[in-house]
Design a protein around this motif. Structure first.
Motif, mmCIF file in Angstrom:
data_model
loop_
_atom_site.group_PDB
_atom_site.id
_atom_site.type_symbol
_atom_site.label_atom_id
_atom_site.label_comp_id
_atom_site.label_asym_id
_atom_site.label_seq_id
_atom_site.Cartn_x
_atom_site.Cartn_y
_atom_site.Cartn_z
ATOM 1 N N UNK A 176 -24.613 24.366 98.620
ATOM 2 C CA UNK A 176 -24.959 23.103 97.981
ATOM 3 C C UNK A 176 -25.008 21.754 99.062
ATOM 4 N N UNK A 177 -25.676 21.066 98.558
ATOM 5 C CA UNK A 177 -26.125 19.711 99.460
ATOM 6 C C UNK A 177 -25.928 18.553 98.570
ATOM 7 N N UNK A 178 -25.320 17.474 99.232
ATOM 8 C CA UNK A 178 -24.905 16.240 98.543
ATOM 9 C C UNK A 178 -26.290 15.488 98.539
ATOM 10 N N UNK A 179 -26.238 14.170 97.719
ATOM 11 C CA UNK A 179 -27.162 13.581 97.481
ATOM 12 C C UNK A 179 -28.396 13.193 98.338
ATOM 13 N N UNK A 180 -27.545 12.740 99.653
ATOM 14 C CA UNK A 180 -28.569 12.273 100.803
ATOM 15 C C UNK A 180 -28.519 13.620 101.923
ATOM 16 N N UNK A 181 -27.968 14.521 101.569
ATOM 17 C CA UNK A 181 -28.160 15.770 102.523
ATOM 18 C C UNK A 181 -27.400 15.705 103.812
ATOM 19 N N UNK A 182 -26.177 14.681 103.419
ATOM 20 C CA UNK A 182 -25.193 14.667 104.534
ATOM 21 C C UNK A 182 -24.222 15.551 104.796
ATOM 22 N N UNK A 183 -23.912 16.251 103.716
ATOM 23 C CA UNK A 183 -22.946 17.435 103.635
ATOM 24 C C UNK A 183 -23.482 18.573 102.854
ATOM 25 N N UNK A 184 -23.610 19.816 103.712
ATOM 26 C CA UNK A 184 -24.012 20.747 103.171
ATOM 27 C C UNK A 184 -22.829 21.970 103.111
ATOM 28 N N UNK A 185 -22.625 22.568 102.200
ATOM 29 C CA UNK A 185 -21.757 23.770 101.937
ATOM 30 C C UNK A 185 -22.390 25.034 101.835
ATOM 31 N N UNK A 186 -21.703 25.934 102.319
ATOM 32 C CA UNK A 186 -22.021 27.578 102.650
ATOM 33 C C UNK A 186 -20.926 28.353 102.090
ATOM 34 N N UNK A 187 -21.435 29.618 101.501
ATOM 35 C CA UNK A 187 -20.397 30.616 101.341
ATOM 36 C C UNK A 187 -20.384 31.180 102.556
ATOM 37 N N UNK A 188 -19.254 32.045 102.764
ATOM 38 C CA UNK A 188 -19.397 32.606 103.991
ATOM 39 C C UNK A 188 -20.003 33.524 104.284
ATOM 40 N N UNK A 189 -20.426 34.379 103.192
ATOM 41 C CA UNK A 189 -21.593 35.477 103.022
ATOM 42 C C UNK A 189 -22.828 35.092 103.794
ATOM 43 N N UNK A 190 -23.021 33.688 103.602
ATOM 44 C CA UNK A 190 -24.493 33.291 104.001
ATOM 45 C C UNK A 190 -24.417 32.503 105.114
ATOM 46 N N UNK A 191 -23.300 31.967 105.652
ATOM 47 C CA UNK A 191 -23.165 30.881 106.600
ATOM 48 C C UNK A 191 -23.920 31.517 107.991
ATOM 49 N N UNK A 192 -24.838 30.869 108.700
ATOM 50 C CA UNK A 192 -25.460 31.251 109.910
ATOM 51 C C UNK A 192 -26.842 31.835 109.566
ATOM 52 N N UNK A 193 -27.188 32.174 108.348
ATOM 53 C CA UNK A 193 -28.236 32.948 107.990
ATOM 54 C C UNK A 193 -29.146 32.170 106.894
ATOM 55 N N UNK A 194 -28.597 31.266 106.067
ATOM 56 C CA UNK A 194 -29.129 30.554 105.128
ATOM 57 C C UNK A 194 -29.069 28.957 105.303
ATOM 58 N N UNK A 195 -30.007 28.212 105.186
ATOM 59 C CA UNK A 195 -30.160 26.718 105.538
ATOM 60 C C UNK A 195 -30.433 26.101 103.942
ATOM 61 N N UNK A 196 -29.727 25.145 103.687
ATOM 62 C CA UNK A 196 -30.314 24.323 102.465
ATOM 63 C C UNK A 196 -30.571 22.931 102.840
ATOM 64 N N UNK A 197 -31.795 22.452 102.441
ATOM 65 C CA UNK A 197 -32.226 21.038 102.783
ATOM 66 C C UNK A 197 -32.748 20.430 101.572
ATOM 67 N N UNK A 199 -32.788 33.494 106.136
ATOM 68 C CA UNK A 199 -33.072 34.416 107.152
ATOM 69 C C UNK A 199 -32.232 35.682 107.309
ATOM 70 N N UNK A 200 -32.476 36.779 108.053
ATOM 71 C CA UNK A 200 -31.961 37.837 108.473
ATOM 72 C C UNK A 200 -31.113 38.293 107.086
ATOM 73 N N UNK A 201 -32.246 38.630 106.047
ATOM 74 C CA UNK A 201 -31.661 39.257 104.582
ATOM 75 C C UNK A 201 -31.279 40.466 104.782
ATOM 76 N N UNK A 202 -30.341 40.612 103.877
ATOM 77 C CA UNK A 202 -29.714 41.732 103.634
ATOM 78 C C UNK A 202 -29.760 42.483 102.430
ATOM 79 N N UNK A 203 -29.716 43.728 102.165
ATOM 80 C CA UNK A 203 -29.942 44.097 100.861
ATOM 81 C C UNK A 203 -28.760 43.604 99.881
ATOM 82 N N UNK A 204 -27.564 43.307 100.304
ATOM 83 C CA UNK A 204 -26.613 42.477 99.531
ATOM 84 C C UNK A 204 -26.885 41.287 99.190
ATOM 85 N N UNK A 205 -27.893 40.782 99.541
ATOM 86 C CA UNK A 205 -28.561 39.478 99.116
ATOM 87 C C UNK A 205 -29.408 39.501 97.944
#
Length: 125
Positions: free
Chosen positions: A50-71, A84-90
């Motif tokens: 998730x991302x706040x209204x101005x993009x100032x804070x972004x949240x990630x589930x542990x399972x996707x941290x370091x692989x997914x980027x929200x903007x 990126x680095x997608x896995x079958x479990x995605x």
């Protein structure tokens, strides 16, 4: 009424990348917090990022941290999910959701008022 439309899903091999887009209507899109959720067959829907209204804070589930980027691009009323680095479990249906009033808990689906129809992401091994 806010309309949310996702695009960009598809079939990709493990280790590959995809970028999802989420277009939301509304003149005050720049005030919305936005989130991505996913649901795999036979499983409950889970929060991804998730991302706040101005993009100032972004949240990630542990399972996707370091692989997914929200903007977001408020000039285009669009939120992106770079995967990126997608896995079958995605593999899942990915849903975009809008929270015009923001959220206190980004992982809670009841914090979001408007949802898209989803876009399918399939990762082959």
């Amino acid at each position: 009424q806010v309309q949310v439309v996702e695009s960009g899903g598809g079939l990709v091999q493990a280790g590959g990348s995809l970028r999802l887009s989420c277009a939301a209507s509304g003149r005050t899109f720049s005030n919305y917090a936005m989130g991505w959720f996913r649901q795999a067959p036979g499983k409950e829907r889970e929060s991804v990022t998730a991302i706040t209204w101005n993009g100032g804070i972004r949240y990630y589930a542990d399972s996707v941290k370091g692989r997914f980027t929200i903007s977001r691009d408020n000039a285009k009323n669009t939120v992106y999910l770079q995967m990126t680095n997608l896995k079958p479990e995605d593999t899942a249906m990915y849903f975009c959701a809008a929270a015009p009033r923001g959220f206190s808990r980004w992982t809670a689906s009841d914090q979001y008022d408007y949802w898209g129809q989803g876009t399918q992401v399939t990762v082959s091994s």
